[in-house]
Scaffold this motif. Structure first.
Motif, short mmCIF file in Angstrom:
data_model
loop_
_atom_site.label_atom_id
_atom_site.label_comp_id
_atom_site.label_asym_id
_atom_site.label_seq_id
_atom_site.Cartn_x
_atom_site.Cartn_y
_atom_site.Cartn_z
N GLN A 77 -45.56 -27.99 -17.01
CA GLN A 77 -46.32 -29.29 -16.82
C GLN A 77 -45.07 -30.37 -16.28
OE1 GLN A 77 -49.91 -29.37 -16.56
NE2 GLN A 77 -49.16 -27.21 -16.93
N GLY A 78 -43.94 -30.22 -16.88
CA GLY A 78 -43.30 -31.22 -16.68
C GLY A 78 -41.91 -31.03 -15.32
N ILE A 79 -42.64 -30.18 -14.57
CA ILE A 79 -41.60 -29.86 -13.30
C ILE A 79 -41.45 -31.21 -12.43
CG2 ILE A 79 -42.26 -27.45 -13.33
CD1 ILE A 79 -44.02 -28.28 -10.86
N GLU A 80 -40.03 -31.02 -11.93
CA GLU A 80 -39.60 -32.28 -11.08
C GLU A 80 -40.57 -32.70 -9.72
OE1 GLU A 80 -36.00 -31.52 -9.33
OE2 GLU A 80 -35.95 -33.46 -8.01
N GLU A 81 -40.93 -33.91 -9.63
CA GLU A 81 -41.81 -33.92 -8.31
C GLU A 81 -40.88 -34.45 -7.19
OE1 GLU A 81 -45.16 -36.91 -6.65
OE2 GLU A 81 -44.87 -37.16 -8.86
N LEU A 82 -41.00 -33.72 -6.05
CA LEU A 82 -40.42 -33.90 -5.12
C LEU A 82 -41.19 -34.96 -4.02
CD1 LEU A 82 -38.03 -33.15 -3.01
CD2 LEU A 82 -39.44 -31.35 -1.94
N MET A 83 -40.43 -36.19 -3.58
CA MET A 83 -41.01 -37.13 -3.05
C MET A 83 -40.58 -36.72 -1.35
SD MET A 83 -42.02 -38.66 -5.51
CE MET A 83 -42.93 -40.16 -4.62
N VAL A 84 -41.74 -36.79 -0.71
CA VAL A 84 -41.70 -36.37 0.74
C VAL A 84 -41.77 -37.71 1.66
CG1 VAL A 84 -42.70 -35.10 2.79
CG2 VAL A 84 -42.67 -34.18 0.19
N PRO A 85 -40.83 -37.94 2.52
CA PRO A 85 -40.77 -39.11 3.16
C PRO A 85 -41.93 -39.06 4.36
CG PRO A 85 -38.51 -38.06 3.58
CD PRO A 85 -39.46 -37.33 2.61
N GLU A 86 -42.35 -40.23 4.54
CA GLU A 86 -43.62 -40.19 5.75
C GLU A 86 -43.13 -39.72 6.99
OE1 GLU A 86 -46.78 -41.31 5.80
OE2 GLU A 86 -46.72 -40.96 3.89
N ASN A 87 -41.90 -39.92 7.55
CA ASN A 87 -41.44 -39.63 8.79
C ASN A 87 -40.17 -38.87 8.71
OD1 ASN A 87 -43.40 -40.89 10.46
ND2 ASN A 87 -42.64 -42.80 9.62
N SER A 88 -40.00 -37.46 9.06
CA SER A 88 -39.02 -36.65 8.97
C SER A 88 -38.93 -35.88 10.66
CB SER A 88 -38.95 -35.51 8.18
OG SER A 88 -38.92 -36.32 6.69
#
Length: 442
Positions: free
Chosen positions: A348-359
């Motif tokens: 349950q504690g896995i890292e969250e990857l933040m995805v940019p709005e624009n790539s």
């Protein structure tokens, strides 16, 4: 020397990041104490900020020449670093240089030297040879994802670049694997080594598990943004139903993501074609059901995306088993809507990857697959196909990629920029004295 008047807190606020992770904090500390730092950390763990923050105090805002050079193995990474640096809000200029980008545009950007240049080895070496970069004033050198540069055969160019820099005092090297051997030409004497690679029991495979949370219940837009963020790397997207596979593949294609789909409703030739294109690099994204979770021996798959959550732990394990094979590293990403909850068998504690709005859209594959309507049963083998394409199609050895010969048909990867010419040359030619249908694989 006049330093930048901007705090780490302000930079994090500009990037919409709450706090540095332990790896980034350790990098900041180590880089104040050592001239040479090696940072080992998995893809997607925040290495860009981990080396960018220590570089900033080394920049003199009154110096109008280039002071830092960042070498990366791929254009997508150069673009990503440039984007992150601009979002940091330092006010300093950064320029990216990479193949496929107009050299004239880059030359114009280099007329007034940027504080930081980031680029791929081949293009940076070209600019140095042309005298477009003020090499004498570069005191900081970063080699990001250096393990990938070695894999891609950039060692000679990297060696040339480093030998051209007479004033380097600071070196930061990042890598996603411990296995890479550090060449002597880097000059990494007495380097401090920070190892933040995954330490699970399965460390030999170096599998990193992350999650991405979509703001929308329909996660398909987030999937598109995630694939753009990951760049031109081999990726399998797992869905739970054939209908979802078709819909997802069609949506990605309309958005400009080259992909193939694979499930049990396809004819065998269609299945073979899809897997062959994925294996030989004609496409880097495969959208599939759990049919592909077992038994497929496709090397160098970098990412597994769980578009739908796996129904059981067994399914989860087998999906993830497509990546991080042998000593290679890999990442499994669970794509969640805001209302979805991770199953109990997933940490349950896995890292969250933040995805940019624009790539930027991933670079299009450089290979195209040709279908040849002859195979083993026609006594056609790989040597026959290479000879035919070389002699009749006038292709060089390096223009011919992976060949797969089935019973009644074959597939061969050909450089995309050679396909039109070769099809024209072989239109009326014969293989083994037999006229055979040859076309771009559907």
């Amino acid at each position: 020397m006049q330093h930048l008047n901007i705090s780490t807190a302000s930079i994090l606020a500009n990037l919409k990041i709450d706090a540095l992770n332990p790896m980034q904090e350790a990098s900041l500390i180590a880089n104040t104490q050592y001239d040479n730092v090696i940072l080992l950390s998995a893809t997607g763990s925040g290495k860009t900020l981990a080396f960018m923050l220590p570089v900033l105090p080394l920049l003199d805002v009154t110096n109008k020449n280039t002071q830092a050079l960042i070498i990366v193995p791929a254009r997508e990474l150069a673009q990503q670093i440039e984007d992150v640096f601009k979002q940091m809000g330092t006010g300093l200029k950064i320029t990216s240089c990479y193949g496929g980008h107009k050299r004239e545009t880059e030359e114009n950007n280099l007329i007034e030297p940027p504080a930081i240049i980031v680029g791929t080895p081949g293009r940076l070496a070209d600019h140095i040879r042309r005298g477009n970069i003020t090499i004498d004033t570069i005191t900081t050198l970063v080699l990001d994802e250096f393990d990938k540069s070695l894999e891609l055969g950039f060692q000679d160019e990297v060696s040339f670049i480093i030998s051209s820099l007479p004033s380097v005092e600071k070196r930061i090297l990042t890598s996603a694997t411990e296995a890479v051997e550090i060449p002597d030409f880097l000059g990494l004497t007495n380097a401090e080594r920070l190892n933040y690679l995954p330490t699970e029991k399965d460390t030999a495979n170096k599998l990193l598990i992350q999650k991405v949370v979509s703001a929308d219940k329909d996660k398909i837009e987030t999937l598109f943004k995630l694939i753009c963020h990951l760049g031109n790397r081999s990726t399998i997207v797992f869905c739970n139903h054939r209908e979802s596979v078709n819909r997802t593949s069609d949506f990605l294609a309309k958005q400009g993501i080259s992909n193939e789909f694979y499930h049990g409703a396809l004819e065998q030739q269609e299945r073979d074609s899809a897997l062959c294109k994925f294996r030989n690099g004609s496409t880097n994204v495969l959208v599939t059901t759990d049919l592909a979770a077992r038994g497929l021996d496709i090397p160098n798959i970098r990412y597994i995306i769980h578009y739908h959550l796996p129904a059981t732990e067994d399914v989860f394990v087998h999906r993830n088993g497509r990546t991080a094979r042998m000593e290679a590293s890999g990442t499994a990403i669970l794509l969640l809507s805001s209302s979805e909850i991770l199953p109990e068998f997933i940490d349950q504690g896995i890292e969250e990857l933040m995805v940019p709005e624009n790539s930027p859209l991933p670079e299009k594959p450089k290979w195209t697959t040709l279908f040849i309507a002859a195979g083993k049963k026609d006594k056609v083998n790989k040597i026959d196909i290479v000879g035919f394409l070389s002699n009749k199609g006038q292709l060089k050895k390096e223009d011919i990629g992976l060949i797969e010969v089935k019973d009644f048909f074959s597939f061969v990867a050909v450089r995309k920029n050679k396909v039109g010419e070769v099809l024209s040359l072989i239109r009326d030619e014969r293989i083994k004295n037999k006229k055979v249908k040859i076309e771009v694989a559907k």
